[in-house]
Design a protein around this motif. Sequence first.
Motif, PDB file in Angstrom:
ATOM      1  N   TRP A  81     -10.506 -10.748   2.054  1.00 39.89           N
ATOM      2  CA  TRP A  81     -11.122  -9.432   2.161  1.00 39.89           C
ATOM      3  C   TRP A  81     -10.479  -8.608   3.278  1.00 39.89           C
ATOM      4  CZ3 TRP A  81     -14.148  -6.492  -0.711  1.00 39.89           C
ATOM      5  CH2 TRP A  81     -14.912  -7.066  -1.718  1.00 39.89           C
ATOM      6  N   GLY A 107      -9.095  -4.374  -1.804  1.00 38.11           N
ATOM      7  CA  GLY A 107     -10.156  -4.415  -2.796  1.00 38.11           C
ATOM      8  C   GLY A 107     -10.691  -5.822  -3.007  1.00 38.11           C
ATOM      9  N   ASP A 108     -11.428  -6.002  -4.106  1.00 40.89           N
ATOM     10  CA  ASP A 108     -12.069  -7.282  -4.382  1.00 40.89           C
ATOM     11  C   ASP A 108     -11.023  -8.357  -4.685  1.00 40.89           C
ATOM     12  OD1 ASP A 108     -14.315  -5.804  -4.145  1.00 40.89           O
ATOM     13  OD2 ASP A 108     -14.887  -5.875  -6.263  1.00 40.89           O
ATOM     14  N   ARG A 119       0.824  -1.209   0.000  1.00 37.84           N
ATOM     15  CA  ARG A 119       0.000   0.000   0.000  1.00 37.84           C
ATOM     16  C   ARG A 119       0.857   1.256   0.000  1.00 37.84           C
ATOM     17  NH1 ARG A 119      -4.297  -2.873   2.719  1.00 37.84           N
ATOM     18  NH2 ARG A 119      -3.071  -2.975   4.624  1.00 37.84           N
TER      19      ARG A 119
END
Length: 490
Positions: free
Chosen positions: A152, A157-158, A125
């Motif tokens: 998750w 994100g997905d 990140r």
Amino acid sequence: MSKNKVPTSSSRLATRDSRLTLAIVGRPNVGKSTLFNRLAGKKMAIVNDTPGVTRDWREAEAHLLGQDFRVIDTAGLEESFDDSIRGRMRRKTEDALGEADVVLFLVDGRAGITPLDRHFADWLRRQGKPVILGVNKCEGERASMAGVAEAWGLGLGDPIPMSAEHNEGLGDLFDALKPYFPEETESEAEEDDASIDEQGLDALEGMEDYDFTGGQDDKAEEKPVKLAIVGRPNVGKSTLMNTILGHERVMTGPEAGITRDAIAVQWEYKGRKIRLVDTAGMRKKGKIYDAIEKMAVDDTLRAIRLAQVVVLVLDAETMLEKQDLLIAEHILDEGRALIIAVNKWDLPEDRAMALKKLEDRMEASLAQIRGVPVITLSALRGANIPKLMDAVLNIFTVWNSRVKTGRLNRWLAGMESQHPAPLSNGRPNRLRYITQVKTRPPTFAVWVSKPKDLPETYKRYLINGLREVCDLQGIPVRLLVRTSKNPYTD
């Protein structure tokens, strides 16, 4: 400028194109290399259940649902920052991230999310790169639901459930990558259409310049010279590659056997494109017990087979041992141009005696091919690197040599008059005609009356004569013996 340095004005890294570059990262043994091979469409990276097989990052052309891009395979992320092998592997992965436009963070859906996954998710990140989260090894609906639900929690994100081994989930990966693919402008599309038409015209108008035996003349577009660096373990192959490129592209160290995958890099020297390949060290076959080392050696043999010029690196203190000779013979059997690079040349105390010993060894053990270029150098200090690269370009030109048929047949008549072939059943075995049928390596076909009765010694006589008259020293030369079909046989 020092004579020992490769001039930066004439040798540089090939520039990157505008295609998307995807780097696959994750902790060890989550299936990064399996997915890399799947996207590349062929088995390029070594795959094994043992964690930490991949050590250097490598890239390949990838294709997914009609879209072309670049994909990078990386070593497993380890929480190591020292100079150990794991620490050096992590630094190489960080280097690979600098090349990427998008990062695919891969986790193991069977094992679940580990503290190491969470640590590197936080680290990614902070890198300022778009991150796609992939949950690998999700074969079956139950495994997919459990792995994705836990992923998750990483906050990336997905998650995309996938199975690189079973070719599942790649459509979802394509959808996740779609926003990052560069958009083709209208003008670029028009240029592509025009180039197709021009290529079609060129194909028709340039047929007189095409060599139907497998090569092309100097007017043809130059393709990269495929250069492989091979040798025994710990002779300095990876150090040589880094010195040639001018930066630490592949991992090096005092440990033998660090390199496993054959790492290819596009490069330029004096305006000529070169595809440079670093390979794993090759030990004696009887000493290879580890499955990973066996796969690494197989990868090296494949690199030799696909190369055009091969640099065999020797250690100046243990030159041309039995294993070196076996490697050299394999290179010549494959028909590749061979250059011998004697590394660590600053170590021998009596260099003249060491060089004389090497020449005597080559005279006795590589008598089938004379004139192989020998370059003494120091990969660590950068000594004689330009001399090595000049030798590569020179021998590549010789390896591509083509000789006119008229000149060959005048030479053949002189060779036969000087030393006729042995009689066949008391009758002359006439040499009727010779022509070059192939380049890379130069291959000649000679038509004789009785090909089965032409002894090997006479073939060697002709090959040595071809080397002399055609200036084909230092490269493999092949001679095919044929006969004309008798129209009255039937």
